[in-house]
Design a protein around this motif. Structure first.
Motif, PDB file in Angstrom:
ATOM      1  N   ASP A   1     -12.844  50.604  62.903  1.00 28.18           N
ATOM      2  CA  ASP A   1     -11.588  50.782  62.172  1.00 28.18           C
ATOM      3  C   ASP A   1     -11.128  49.517  61.455  1.00 28.18           C
ATOM      4  O   ASP A   1     -10.402  49.582  60.475  1.00 28.18           O
ATOM      5  CB  ASP A   1     -10.498  51.256  63.134  1.00 28.18           C
ATOM      6  N   SER A   2     -11.462  48.351  61.967  1.00 22.32           N
ATOM      7  CA  SER A   2     -11.071  47.108  61.294  1.00 22.32           C
ATOM      8  C   SER A   2     -12.116  46.060  61.625  1.00 22.32           C
ATOM      9  O   SER A   2     -13.041  46.329  62.377  1.00 22.32           O
ATOM     10  CB  SER A   2      -9.687  46.659  61.763  1.00 22.32           C
ATOM     11  N   GLY A   3     -11.914  44.865  61.080  1.00 22.59           N
ATOM     12  CA  GLY A   3     -12.848  43.794  61.385  1.00 22.59           C
ATOM     13  C   GLY A   3     -13.876  43.607  60.297  1.00 22.59           C
ATOM     14  O   GLY A   3     -13.831  44.276  59.262  1.00 22.59           O
ATOM     15  N   ASP A   4     -14.815  42.711  60.529  1.00 16.53           N
ATOM     16  CA  ASP A   4     -15.820  42.398  59.531  1.00 16.53           C
ATOM     17  C   ASP A   4     -17.074  41.920  60.248  1.00 16.53           C
ATOM     18  O   ASP A   4     -16.989  41.163  61.205  1.00 16.53           O
ATOM     19  CB  ASP A   4     -15.296  41.323  58.572  1.00 16.53           C
TER      20      ASP A   4
ATOM     21  N   THR B   1      -7.069  65.306  59.728  1.00 14.60           N
ATOM     22  CA  THR B   1      -7.480  64.095  59.044  1.00 14.60           C
ATOM     23  C   THR B   1      -7.022  64.157  57.594  1.00 14.60           C
ATOM     24  O   THR B   1      -7.182  65.188  56.939  1.00 14.60           O
ATOM     25  CB  THR B   1      -9.007  63.959  59.106  1.00 14.60           C
ATOM     26  N   VAL B   2      -6.462  63.055  57.128  1.00 18.38           N
ATOM     27  CA  VAL B   2      -6.024  62.967  55.742  1.00 18.38           C
ATOM     28  C   VAL B   2      -7.261  62.850  54.851  1.00 18.38           C
ATOM     29  O   VAL B   2      -8.158  62.070  55.140  1.00 18.38           O
ATOM     30  CB  VAL B   2      -5.120  61.731  55.568  1.00 18.38           C
ATOM     31  N   ARG B   3      -7.314  63.670  53.781  1.00 16.75           N
ATOM     32  CA  ARG B   3      -8.492  63.612  52.907  1.00 16.75           C
ATOM     33  C   ARG B   3      -8.072  63.511  51.451  1.00 16.75           C
ATOM     34  O   ARG B   3      -7.078  64.099  51.035  1.00 16.75           O
ATOM     35  CB  ARG B   3      -9.358  64.863  53.069  1.00 16.75           C
TER      36      ARG B   3
ATOM     37  N   GLU C   1     -12.664  70.507  62.207  1.00 17.69           N
ATOM     38  CA  GLU C   1     -12.632  69.042  62.291  1.00 17.69           C
ATOM     39  C   GLU C   1     -13.668  68.509  63.271  1.00 17.69           C
ATOM     40  O   GLU C   1     -13.708  67.321  63.555  1.00 17.69           O
ATOM     41  CB  GLU C   1     -11.227  68.575  62.704  1.00 17.69           C
TER      42      GLU C   1
ATOM     43  N   THR D   1     -12.750  56.898  47.880  1.00 22.51           N
ATOM     44  CA  THR D   1     -12.637  56.471  49.280  1.00 22.51           C
ATOM     45  C   THR D   1     -13.502  55.240  49.470  1.00 22.51           C
ATOM     46  O   THR D   1     -14.620  55.168  48.974  1.00 22.51           O
ATOM     47  CB  THR D   1     -13.131  57.549  50.267  1.00 22.51           C
ATOM     48  N   THR D   2     -12.969  54.259  50.181  1.00 19.35           N
ATOM     49  CA  THR D   2     -13.752  53.086  50.546  1.00 19.35           C
ATOM     50  C   THR D   2     -13.373  52.717  51.975  1.00 19.35           C
ATOM     51  O   THR D   2     -12.360  53.183  52.492  1.00 19.35           O
ATOM     52  CB  THR D   2     -13.465  51.878  49.630  1.00 19.35           C
ATOM     53  N   GLN D   3     -14.214  51.890  52.594  1.00 20.08           N
ATOM     54  CA  GLN D   3     -13.895  51.438  53.943  1.00 20.08           C
ATOM     55  C   GLN D   3     -12.860  50.319  53.832  1.00 20.08           C
ATOM     56  O   GLN D   3     -13.115  49.315  53.166  1.00 20.08           O
ATOM     57  CB  GLN D   3     -15.149  50.926  54.652  1.00 20.08           C
ATOM     58  N   PRO D   4     -11.670  50.484  54.446  1.00 22.02           N
ATOM     59  CA  PRO D   4     -10.660  49.435  54.337  1.00 22.02           C
ATOM     60  C   PRO D   4     -11.099  48.213  55.136  1.00 22.02           C
ATOM     61  O   PRO D   4     -11.879  48.335  56.078  1.00 22.02           O
ATOM     62  CB  PRO D   4      -9.420  50.067  54.955  1.00 22.02           C
ATOM     63  N   TYR D   5     -10.642  47.045  54.743  1.00 22.75           N
ATOM     64  CA  TYR D   5     -10.946  45.843  55.528  1.00 22.75           C
ATOM     65  C   TYR D   5      -9.642  45.136  55.853  1.00 22.75           C
ATOM     66  O   TYR D   5      -8.623  45.362  55.197  1.00 22.75           O
ATOM     67  CB  TYR D   5     -11.912  44.931  54.773  1.00 22.75           C
TER      68      TYR D   5
ATOM     69  N   ASP E   1     -18.559  54.642  56.758  1.00 28.20           N
ATOM     70  CA  ASP E   1     -17.173  54.861  57.160  1.00 28.20           C
ATOM     71  C   ASP E   1     -16.770  56.295  56.807  1.00 28.20           C
ATOM     72  O   ASP E   1     -17.285  56.883  55.866  1.00 28.20           O
ATOM     73  CB  ASP E   1     -16.287  53.873  56.389  1.00 28.20           C
TER      74      ASP E   1
ATOM     75  N   ALA F   1      -3.812  55.106  58.979  1.00 27.56           N
ATOM     76  CA  ALA F   1      -3.871  53.719  58.508  1.00 27.56           C
ATOM     77  C   ALA F   1      -4.499  52.863  59.600  1.00 27.56           C
ATOM     78  O   ALA F   1      -4.119  52.955  60.755  1.00 27.56           O
ATOM     79  CB  ALA F   1      -2.476  53.220  58.177  1.00 27.56           C
ATOM     80  N   ARG F   2      -5.503  52.059  59.232  1.00 23.50           N
ATOM     81  CA  ARG F   2      -6.278  51.337  60.237  1.00 23.50           C
ATOM     82  C   ARG F   2      -6.190  49.830  60.079  1.00 23.50           C
ATOM     83  O   ARG F   2      -6.350  49.099  61.024  1.00 23.50           O
ATOM     84  CB  ARG F   2      -7.745  51.754  60.129  1.00 23.50           C
ATOM     85  N   THR F   3      -6.024  49.383  58.834  1.00 22.92           N
ATOM     86  CA  THR F   3      -6.068  47.943  58.612  1.00 22.92           C
ATOM     87  C   THR F   3      -4.881  47.529  57.759  1.00 22.92           C
ATOM     88  O   THR F   3      -4.218  48.361  57.134  1.00 22.92           O
ATOM     89  CB  THR F   3      -7.344  47.544  57.843  1.00 22.92           C
TER      90      THR F   3
ATOM     91  N   ARG G   1     -21.763  37.459  59.387  1.00 22.50           N
ATOM     92  CA  ARG G   1     -22.558  37.212  58.187  1.00 22.50           C
ATOM     93  C   ARG G   1     -23.338  35.914  58.319  1.00 22.50           C
ATOM     94  O   ARG G   1     -22.871  34.974  58.954  1.00 22.50           O
ATOM     95  CB  ARG G   1     -21.652  37.114  56.956  1.00 22.50           C
TER      96      ARG G   1
ATOM     97  N   GLU H   1     -15.118  64.205  52.902  1.00 25.10           N
ATOM     98  CA  GLU H   1     -14.977  65.639  52.696  1.00 25.10           C
ATOM     99  C   GLU H   1     -16.327  66.337  52.842  1.00 25.10           C
ATOM    100  O   GLU H   1     -16.466  67.303  53.566  1.00 25.10           O
ATOM    101  CB  GLU H   1     -14.415  65.863  51.282  1.00 25.10           C
TER     102      GLU H   1
ATOM    103  N   PRO I   1     -14.234  41.727  51.066  1.00 28.44           N
ATOM    104  CA  PRO I   1     -13.613  41.634  52.386  1.00 28.44           C
ATOM    105  C   PRO I   1     -13.525  40.199  52.908  1.00 28.44           C
ATOM    106  O   PRO I   1     -13.182  40.007  54.071  1.00 28.44           O
ATOM    107  CB  PRO I   1     -14.535  42.488  53.265  1.00 28.44           C
TER     108      PRO I   1
ATOM    109  N   TYR J   1     -12.654  61.032  57.237  1.00 23.15           N
ATOM    110  CA  TYR J   1     -12.029  61.449  55.977  1.00 23.15           C
ATOM    111  C   TYR J   1     -13.034  61.955  54.949  1.00 23.15           C
ATOM    112  O   TYR J   1     -12.650  62.493  53.926  1.00 23.15           O
ATOM    113  CB  TYR J   1     -11.180  60.321  55.386  1.00 23.15           C
TER     114      TYR J   1
ATOM    115  N   LEU K   1      -6.914  52.555  67.814  1.00 22.26           N
ATOM    116  CA  LEU K   1      -8.064  52.323  66.936  1.00 22.26           C
ATOM    117  C   LEU K   1      -9.286  51.919  67.757  1.00 22.26           C
ATOM    118  O   LEU K   1      -9.190  51.624  68.935  1.00 22.26           O
ATOM    119  CB  LEU K   1      -7.739  51.228  65.915  1.00 22.26           C
TER     120      LEU K   1
END
Lengths: 689, 211
Positions: free
Chosen positions: A72-75, B31-33, A196, B199-203, A217, B143-145, A78, A245, B168, A243, A105
C-alpha cells in the motif's frame, strides 16, 4: 520508541530544509536504521566470467524495508550501479517478502536483514593482478510507523585473477537467500472472479499456509484476508479484488507452506477452471512428453547418420546369435541412459549452485562447442575411411559405430547422445523446461524417460528379430552409404564452427580450424599406421601427441563476448532489436505489440525458423503492417536475464516465440514449428488486421 | 428564534453526517474504481463548514490526501509543485480538496487551526482542507499514501486515481521533470477526452490511520 522520535526529528529537519527552500542535493539521509554492504560470492574475478554479488542490509529491529511491490505504501530498495566500462549488472533478485500490517494498510518487505543478489558480468579483457572496483548507490525507505529515506554509496574491490575463487564466508547466506527466491510454478494456476472476490486455484494438496504477493498494483486489496481452502489435491486462495477493472493474467509470487516446508513460486494465473488431473498426473504428462521427445530425437539431423548406420549393421548382424544382438542393444541403451543421467546430473548440480542454465547449456561454452566439433569431425573422418577404430589389423574395415563388443555398443550410445545435444526435438523443450522446476528426483525421472524414448527404437530392433526383416539386405552398397553419411556429420561440424565464430570471433575460428587440420593429420597418420605393420608405435605416439595438443586448444579460445550476434545477411538486419527486459517493459508501457524471438546460433530449429519463416518478406510485412516491434533474445552465450524470462514461460531452452499483444493483454506463446502462412494467421487472430 | 436558526441546520448536519457515516461503514467493502461513480461523502472543513461531494456535480473535483510531515508531501510543497497544480486546477474551474486522514497522535494529524496554519505557511490554495481524523473518508476511497490523488469529472465519475507523478524519489529537483499524471488527467477531462493513464500505483508515506 526512541527510534521513532529520532525519525520524526529527521523528518522535521528535512521539512525544515525543504521549507527554507534550500537546495538539498540528496534528500535521503545517510544510513542510521540500516547498514548496507556489498558482498561477493567470489574472492577473485575471472575475466569474462559472470559472478554474483549481494547487497546485504542489516535492519534495526522493528523497522522494515520494501519488496519490489511495496504494497500500500513505501518504495522498493534500489541499487544504482556506477560500473567500470564493459561491466554489466543484472536485475536485483528478490527473495519472497513478509507482510507488515500498518493500521488498515499492508506493506510487503523485509525485517532484520535481507540479501539482494545481482549478477555482475565483467569484460573478458580485464588484466589479472589488477582490481575490479564495483560502486553503487544503495537507497531505500526504512519504516516503522514513520519512514526514513536513506541512501549510501556501497563499494567492493575484487582482485582480478585467471580463475575465480569462491568466497566461503558468504556461501551459506547466498544459499539461504536463493532458497527464498521464487521459482516458476511447476503447475498451472487459474483464477476466477466472483464480484469482489478473486480466487486462485492450484493443483497442489496439503497446503497449510498460502500468501499471494502480486507484482502489479490494484490486482488485489493487499490488507484484505487471504482465505485458504483445501479440497484434496486442489488448493484455493480467495482474495479481495483491487481497483483494476479488467484483469488479464494475475501475476506475482505465491508462497506455500506444506509439510515439506515453505516454497515461493512465480505464477501467471489465467482465467479458467482447474483441469481435473492432479500434481502426479501432471508429472505423468511431463514424463510422457519426455518419452515422445526422446523418440523424435532419433530422426533429428545430428543423430540420424549415426543411428541409420547402426541400424543397417543390425541387418548384417543376422549371423550373430540373438543373445549377442540383444546384449548389444542393452549396452547401447545403457550408454544412452548413462549419458542422459550424467548430463542431467551436471545440469541439476550447476543449477543447485545457483547458475542460470537451461537445456543447451553445454553449447553456451565455446570450449564445449570446440570439443563437439572435434568429435563430429573425428567420427566423420572415420566414416570416410581415413582411419579405423578397434582391433587394428584383425578388424580392418571396422568403423567406430560397428566396433565389436559391448563396450563399443555402449560408446555408440554415448556418442549418439552427445551428437543429439544440439538438436531440440519437439516435446522435449516443454518436458525439460518442466523438469527443471521439479524436485531433483522427479527432474531426473524426466531425463531418464527422455533417454528411454531415445534408446527405445534401436533396442527394440535388437530384441524383436521379426522387425529386422524389414531392413534391407546388407551388401557393398552399405560401404558407399557409410561414405555418404559422413557428409551430414561434416555439415554438423561446419555448422558448429559457425556457432563458435559467433561466440568467439575470427580468432576462435582460427583456433577451431587449426584443430581440424591437426585432427585430420592425426587421423591420417593413424590410418596409415593401420595399413602397415612397421612403425606402428611411432604412429600411435605421434597421433596421441597431436590429439593431446588439440585438447589444449579450447583454452586458447578468446573468451570475449565482444562479438555481437549479428543477423544473418538474408534477414533484414534492421528489423530485429536486441532483447532486454527493460526494453520489453518500455514498449509494453507504450502499449505497443511486441514479438520476442528467443533463439541461439546453436539451436537448429531456431535457425530453420529464422531462414524459412522470419526472413521471408511476407512475414516481415505481416509484422510491420501491424506495428509489431521485433525483439531478438539471443541465448547463444549464457544470459541469466533471458534464462529467467524463459523460466517464466516454463521453458529452459530455445526456441520460444512470444507475442505480447497491445495494451495489457497477456502474452501468447507460439508453436516452435512455424510456417509463413501460420505466422500471418496467428498475427491476424491475435492482433487483427 | 436566533437560537433556532443555529439549531436546525446543526441538527440536520448531525443527522446527515450520522446517516452518511452509517452508509460509509457499509460501503467500505466496495472498491473504488475508475469509470464508476465516485462515492458521495460529507466532510468537515478546517474552516468549520460541511461539504458534500454531490453539491459539486458539474465541477471537476480533485482529492489530495496529505500529511504535512510526510517527506513525500514535503517534496511537492517545498518545491511549490503542489501549489502550482492547485492554482492551475482552480483556474480551470476545478474544486480542490486536501484531505487529512491522520488520526490524533499520529504523524500529520492537525486540528482545524493547525490545518489553516499549514495552508497559510505553504501558500497553498485548496478549495478546502477536509478533516478526516477517524479515517472514514480515507477508507471510503481506499486512500493509501500521502500524496494519493483522485480526480472526479463533472458527471461525478472517478476518472483518475493514483500517484501525483511518475517519480517516487525524494529528489526535489525531479518534480518539474516528472510526468505529472494529475495535470494530464485534468487537461484531458477538461477537453472532454478519455484519460490515458487513469490508474497508477500511488507512492509516499502510508496514510496514518487510527490503529
Amino acid at each position: 520508541m526512541y527510534g521513532r522520535w529520532l525519525g520524526l526529528m529527521l523528518v522535521g529537519l528535512l521539512s525544515l530544509w525543504g521549507g527554507l527552500g534550500m537546495a538539498v542535493p540528496a534528500q535521503a539521509a545517510s544510513p542510521r536504521y540500516v547498514q548496507a554492504e556489498l558482498v561477493s560470492e567470489v574472492r577473485t574475478v575471472q575475466p569474462g566470467t559472470p559472478f554474483w554479488v549481494g547487497l546485504q542490509l542489516q535492519i534495526t529491529p522493528g523497522w522494515h524495508v520494501y519488496w519490489q511491490n511495496p504494497g500500500d505504501s513505501g518504495d522498493r530498495v534500489r541499487l544504482n550501479w556506477q560500473l567500470p566500462p564493459g561491466v554489466t549488472a543484472g536485475e536485483l533478485q528478490w527473495p519472497y517478502p513478509q507482510r507488515f500490517p500498518v493500521g488498515p494498510l499492508m506493506n510487503f518487505g523485509y525485517e532484520n536483514q535481507v540479501l539482494l543478489l545481482s549478477q555482475i558480468t565483467p569484460p573478458a579483457d580485464l588484466t589479472p593482478g589488477q582490481t575490479l572496483d564495483l560502486r553503487a548507490q544503495a537507497s531505500w525507505l526504512v519504516c516503522q510507523e514513520d519512514c526514513i529515506p536513506e541512501a549510501t554509496p556501497v563499494t567492493l574491490s575484487l582482485p582480478i585473477a585467471s580463475a575465480a575463487q569462491p568466497n566461503p564466508t558468504v556461501t551459506n547466506a547466498f544459499a539461504q537467500v536463493r532458497a527464498q527466491h521464487p521459482q516458476p510454478a511447476p503447475w498451472s494456476v487459474v483464477y476466477g472472479v466472483d464480484g469482489e472476490k478473486l480466487t486462485l486455484s492450484l493443483p497442489v494438496g496439503g497446503v497449510k499456509e498460502a500468501w499471494f504477493f502480486p507484482w502489479a498494483d490494484g490486482v488485489i486489496t493487499y490488507a484484505s484476508p487471504q482465505t485458504l481452502t483445501s479440497r484434496g489435491k486442489v488448493t484455493e486462495l480467495t482474495l479481495q479484488r483491487g481497483y483494476q477493472e479488467h484483469l488479464t493474467t494475475v501475476e506475482g509470487v505465491l508462497v506455500l507452506t506444506t509439510q515439506r516446508g515453505t516454497n515461493a513460486y512465480t505464477i501467471q494465473a489465467q482465467p479458467g477452471t482447474l483441469p481435473t488431473s492432479g500434481g502426479m498426473g501432471n508429472l505423468g504428462r511431463i514424463l510422457g512428453l519426455g518419452f515422445l521427445g526422446g523418440l523424435v530425437l532419433n530422426v533429428m539431423p545430428c543423430v540420424l547418420p549415426i543411428l541409420s548406420l547402426k541400424t543397417l549393421q543390425l541387418a548384417d548382424k543376422m549371423r550373430q546369435s540373438p543373445r549377442q544382438v540383444r546384449w548389444g542393444g542393452v549396452s547401447y541403451g545403457a550408454g544412452v541412459l548413462v549419458s542422459f543421467v550424467a548430463l542431467a546430473g551436471g545440469l541439476l548440480i550447476l543449477r543447485g549452485l545457483g547458475q542460470q542454465l537451461g537445456w543447451g547449456f553445454q553449447l553456451q561454452s565455446p570450449g564445449m562447442v570446440l570439443l563437439l566439433i572435434y568429435v563430429l569431425f573425428g567420427v566423420a573422418l572415420n566414416l570416410s575411411g581415413v582411419f579405423q577404430v578397434g582391433t587394428g589389423w584383425l578388424g580392418v574395415g571396422q568403423t567406430l559405430t560397428e566396433r565389436p563388443g559391448y563396450l563399443g555398443e555402449f560408446f555408440t550410445g554415448v556418442l549418439a547422445t552427445v551428437a543429439a545435444t544440439p538438436c531440440t526435438a519437439p516435446f522435449m523443450a516443454t518436458a525439460i523446461g518442466a523438469a527443471l522446476t521439479l524436485p531433483p528426483g522427479a527432474a531426473m525421472a524426466v531425463f531418464i524417460s527422455l533417454g528411454v524414448g531415445f534408446a527405445l527404437p534401436y533396442v527394440a530392433l535388437c530384441f524383436v528379430p521379426a522387425w529386422r526383416r524389414w531392413l534391407p539386405k546388407p551388401g557393398a552398397w552399405m560401404h558407399t552409404l557409410q561414405r555418404l553419411l559422413a557428409f551430414p556429420l561434416y555439415g554438423a561440424a561446419a555448422w558448429l564452427l559457425w556457432v563458435l565464430t559467433l561466440q568467439t570471433g575470427t580468432d576462435g575460428l582460427a583456433v577451431g580450424l587449426l584443430g581440424l587440420v591437426l585432427l585430420g593429420l592425426a587421423a591420417w597418420v593413424y590410418g596409415q599406421s593401420q595399413a602397415q605393420t612397421a612403425g606402428r608405435r611411432l604412429a600411435i605416439f605421434s597421433t596421441l601427441l597431436i590429439l593431446s595438443f588439440c585438447l589444449t586448444l579450447p583454452s586458447w579460445l578468446p573468451s570475449s563476448n565482444a562479438v555481437v550476434y549479428t543477423n544473418t545477411p538474408d534477414t533484414q538486419a534492421a528489423s530485429w532489436e536486441p532483447f532486454t527486459p527493460s526494453r520489453l517493459q518500455e514498449l509494453r508501457q507504450q502499449g505497443q505489440p511486441v514479438f520476442v524471438n528467443f533463439t541461439a546460433a546453436w539451436c537448429v530449429s531456431c535457425q530453420v525458423n529464422e531462414r524459412l519463416v522470419f526472413s521471408q518478406p511476407e512475414v516481415q510485412r505481416a509484422f510491420s503492417e501491424r506495428g509489431v516491434t521485433l525483439l531478438k533474445a539471443d541465448w547463444t552465450r549464457r544470459n541469466p536475464e533471458i534464462t529467467q524470462v524463459l523460466q517464466g514461460f516454463g521453458r529452459s531452452g530455445v526456441p520460444l516465440y512470444v507475442l505480447y499483444p497491445r495494451g495489457n493483454q497477456p502474452p501468447v506463446v507460439w508453436p516452435s514449428r512455424l510456417s509463413p502462412t501460420q505466422v500471418t494467421a496467428l498475427l491476424s487472430a491475435q492482433l487483427g488486421g | 428564534m436566533a437560537r433556532f436558526s443555529w439549531f436546525v441546520p446543526a441538527t440536520a448536519a448531525v443527522v446527515i453526517a450520522g446517516a452518511t457515516i452509517s452508509t460509509l461503514t457499509v460501503n467500505t467493502s466496495a472498491t473504488v474504481r475508475v469509470g464508476s461513480p465516485a462515492p458521495n461523502f460529507t466532510a468537515k472543513t478546517s474552516t468549520g463548514q460541511t461539504v458534500n461531494l454531490s453539491d459539486y456535480k458539474g465541477k471537476v473535483v480533485v482529492l489530495e490526501w496529505t500529511n504535512h510531515e510526510c517527506p513525500f508531501v514535503v517534496k511537492h510543497y517545498s518545491t511549490g509543485n503542489m501549489q502550482k497544480l492547485q492554482q492551475e486546477a482552480k483556474a480551470k474551474g476545478a474544486v480542490w480538496f486536501s484531505v487529512v486522514s491522520s488520526a490524533p497522535g499520529q504523524q500529520g494529524f492537525v486540528t482545524a487551526e493547525q490545518a489553516n496554519a499549514v495552508v497559510k505557511e505553504k501558500k497553498a490554495t485548496p478549495t478546502a482542507v477536509l478533516l478526516d481524523p477517524d479515517g472514514t473518508l480515507g477508507k471510503l476511497y481506499g486512500a493509501r499514501t500521502t500524496p494519493h490523488m483522485f480526480v472526479i469529472d463533472k458527471a461525478g465519475q472517478l476518472q483518475y486515481m493514483g500517484a501525483i507523478d511518475d517519480d517516487p524519489s525524494l529528489a526535489n529537483q525531479n518534480v518539474t521533470k516528472a510526468n505529472n499524471y494529475v495535470r494530464a488527467a485534468l487537461g484531458q477531462i477538461m477537453a472532454g477526452q478519455k484519460v490515458t493513464t487513469s490508474t497508477t500505483q500511488p507512492y509516499g508515506c502510508s496514510v496514518k490511520y487510527k490503529n
